[in-house]
Design an enzyme around this catalytic site. Structure first.
Site, mmCIF file in Angstrom:
data_model
loop_
_atom_site.group_PDB
_atom_site.id
_atom_site.type_symbol
_atom_site.label_atom_id
_atom_site.label_comp_id
_atom_site.label_asym_id
_atom_site.label_seq_id
_atom_site.Cartn_x
_atom_site.Cartn_y
_atom_site.Cartn_z
ATOM 1 C CG HIS A 1 42.718 42.966 34.002
ATOM 2 N ND1 HIS A 1 42.260 44.279 34.663
ATOM 3 C CD2 HIS A 1 41.959 43.032 32.826
ATOM 4 C CE1 HIS A 1 41.347 44.760 34.159
ATOM 5 N NE2 HIS A 1 40.909 44.049 32.851
ATOM 6 C CD GLU B 1 44.238 45.681 30.799
ATOM 7 O OE1 GLU B 1 42.814 45.723 30.831
ATOM 8 O OE2 GLU B 1 44.783 45.375 31.720
#
Length: 228
Positions: free
Chosen positions: A75, A147
């Site tokens: 992430h 992302e």
């Protein structure tokens, strides 16, 4: 939060709903019988080592033993705040696969990299280890999430065209197996922009951040993905 989700989150036919709470809430969500019928529960992170003296860390095997189905790795916040390098994320990938967890493999560029034209190169570099293993990983046992770092928690989302373009480049870079992969978009997704984003041909779903903290907003996004 767990009680609220179990009471209010609605089943959306044709849509896979995955929930990734903090570690301490995993058992509570996993044992919720109502959620078990339509939602998978996983972890926000795992440690890269299978075992060892790593105080405070949680291994992929522990997460799997708790009943989780997947784990998010790489992430943007882990990469930027905790300075996780690609080599660490690659080891987490292997730990997840060994523990029979589905890795949600995150990639994305910073605003500087986007502005200087190196976004595609950065994303490809992050995907290198994954590409080398695609021949032995079942595509339904892996998820990729794009992302862009500059869109995480900022309220600024990539335009639908920009997001779709990068998703398409990821598929192309990963070759034939890339055409079969589920690729999610993450970056300030909300009920307002979700419909236009999900309508793009290369975007299969979302990795929802801040909007998931409000069960009503999260429900709205799920409904939009489900086509209602």
């Amino acid at each position: 939060m767990c009680e609220t989700f179990s009471e209010q989150l609605r089943d959306v036919p044709g849509t896979d709903i995955w929930l990734a709470p903090p570690f301490i809430y995993l058992p509570e969500l996993i044992k919720e019988e109502r959620l078990q019928k339509f939602a998978n529960v996983g972890a926000q992170n795992v440690h890269e080592e299978v075992r060892g003296a790593f105080t405070g860390e949680v291994s992929a095997a522990m997460v799997a033993e708790a009943g989780a189905k997947f784990a998010i790795i790489g992430h943007s916040e882990r990469r930027t705040i905790y300075l996780e390098q690609d080599t660490i994320v690659d080891r987490k990938l292997n730990s997840c696969l060994d523990a029979n967890l589905i890795p949600v493999f995150c990639v994305g560029e910073s605003i500087e990299q986007r502005q200087n034209g190196s976004a595609e190169k950065v994303v490809q570099h992050q995907l290198r280890a994954l590409k080398g293993q695609l021949e032995i990983i079942q595509t339904d046992k892996l998820v990729v999430a794009y992302e862009p770092v500059w869109a995480i928690g900022t309220g600024i989302s990539a335009s639908p065209n920009d997001a779709d373009e990068m998703h398409g480049k990821i598929r192309s870079y990963l070759g034939e197996e890339g055409t079969k992969l589920r690729i999610l978009y993450g970056g300030s997704v909300n009920p307002t922009n979700a419909k236009e984003l999900i309508d793009q041909p290369n975007i299969d779903g979302f990795l929802v951040g801040g909007a998931s903290l409000d069960v009503n907003s999260f429900n709205d996004i799920c409904q939009l993905v489900g086509g209602e």
